[in-house]
Scaffold this motif. Structure first.
Motif, short mmCIF file in Angstrom:
data_model
loop_
_atom_site.label_atom_id
_atom_site.label_comp_id
_atom_site.label_asym_id
_atom_site.label_seq_id
_atom_site.Cartn_x
_atom_site.Cartn_y
_atom_site.Cartn_z
N SER A 21 0.85 -1.19 0.00
CA SER A 21 0.00 0.00 0.00
C SER A 21 0.89 1.24 0.00
O SER A 21 1.26 1.75 1.07
N THR A 50 -3.20 5.25 5.19
CA THR A 50 -4.31 5.95 4.54
C THR A 50 -5.45 4.97 4.27
O THR A 50 -5.31 3.76 4.43
N THR A 51 -6.58 5.52 3.84
CA THR A 51 -7.70 4.69 3.39
C THR A 51 -7.35 4.14 2.00
O THR A 51 -6.33 4.50 1.41
N ARG A 52 -8.21 3.29 1.49
CA ARG A 52 -7.97 2.72 0.16
C ARG A 52 -8.00 3.79 -0.93
O ARG A 52 -7.43 3.60 -2.01
N LYS A 53 -8.64 4.92 -0.63
CA LYS A 53 -8.68 6.02 -1.59
C LYS A 53 -7.51 6.98 -1.41
O LYS A 53 -7.43 7.99 -2.10
N ALA A 79 -6.82 8.72 1.36
CA ALA A 79 -7.11 9.81 2.29
C ALA A 79 -6.53 9.48 3.67
O ALA A 79 -6.40 8.31 4.04
#
Length: 271
Positions: free
Chosen positions: A154, A164-167, A169
């Protein structure tokens, strides 16, 4: 105002305020009157000999390595390294969320804490909690390997944020500390009420058990005062009974040897 009136006020407030909150309120009142005495607005301070309810700090019971490992395993795969990193570096939740690739020196095996995310900051960095919170922490191998594997799977955000999030953020306090952590605690069967802060307790307990000094542990945690480490974790320090006995015996053995009279080898015993 008389001391008896201050005592009556403190006693009344003790019924609705937590002990630490009441201590702070009385301390503030004492400071106000102290300043008034210096300015000669009052002759003396009435905030003297105030009896406050006794406050017993609940003893910290740190998570074991096995419990931390179980907690990490119970997290979604993308966020498992967060548990290992917080437990292996003793970070506050805001420091963990703000950690960047450029803060991690893999070759020097150190991590710099330069900023943190406050709750509700939406990814905006600010200076750490206190001046001492800006610090450099030794990077253990287990954390370095976990971070390297995480970054390979990631990649960090454009600004270097690691978690972070998967997006892409930044993560928030509530999402990590309440949503993710709460579900993982339940799934791992850990004591009810376990939070991400218990990972800092784990870190401190491991260092103290290994013989690290209180001052060093305070520096690693970013505390202003080492006395906080003593008051929080003093009961976790290893038993020093054997070291005490050995130190005294060794000192007296050495003194006895140096004070013993020299007896010639051919000297005849006294009859």
């Amino acid at each position: 105002m008389r001391p008896s009136e201050v005592q009556a006020w403190a006693t009344d407030r003790s019924r609705v305020l937590a002990p630490t909150t009441l201590q702070q309120a009385v301390g503030l009142l004492r400071s106000v009157y102290g300043a008034a005495v210096l300015d000669r607005l009052v002759a003396s301070s009435p905030v003297v000999r105030i009896q406050l309810p006794r406050h017993e700090r609940e003893r910290v019971v740190p998570l074991s390595v096995e419990q931390v490992a179980a907690l990490a395993e119970a997290m979604p795969e993308r966020y498992r390294t967060m548990v290992l990193t917080q437990a292996g570096l003793g970070l506050r939740i805001g420091e963990l969320l703000a950690l960047r690739v450029q803060d991690v020196e893999f070759l020097r095996r150190t991590v710099r804490i330069e900023s943190h995310f406050t709750q509700g900051s939406k990814g905006e960095r600010s200076d750490p909690k206190t001046p001492r919170s800006k610090r450099t922490i030794p990077l253990p191998r287990v954390v370095a390997e976990a971070l390297a594997a995480h970054l390979a799977a990631s990649p960090a955000a454009e600004d270097g944020t690691i978690f972070t999030t998967r997006k892409g953020a930044p993560l928030g306090h509530v999402y990590y500390g309440h949503n993710l952590m709460g579900r993982a605690v339940s799934e791992a069967g850990l004591p009810k009420g376990t939070t991400s802060h218990d990972l800092r307790h784990h870190y401190a307990s491991v260092l103290l058990a290994a013989g690290e000094s209180v001052v060093a542990v305070a520096e690693r945690l970013g505390h202003e005062d080492a006395s906080l480490v003593l008051s929080t974790y003093g009961h976790l320090m290893p038993d020093s009974d054997d070291r005490t006995r050995s130190a005294i015996d060794a000192a007296w053995d050495a003194a006895s040897a140096s004070c013993a009279p020299d007896v010639p080898q051919d000297a005849q015993p006294v009859r």
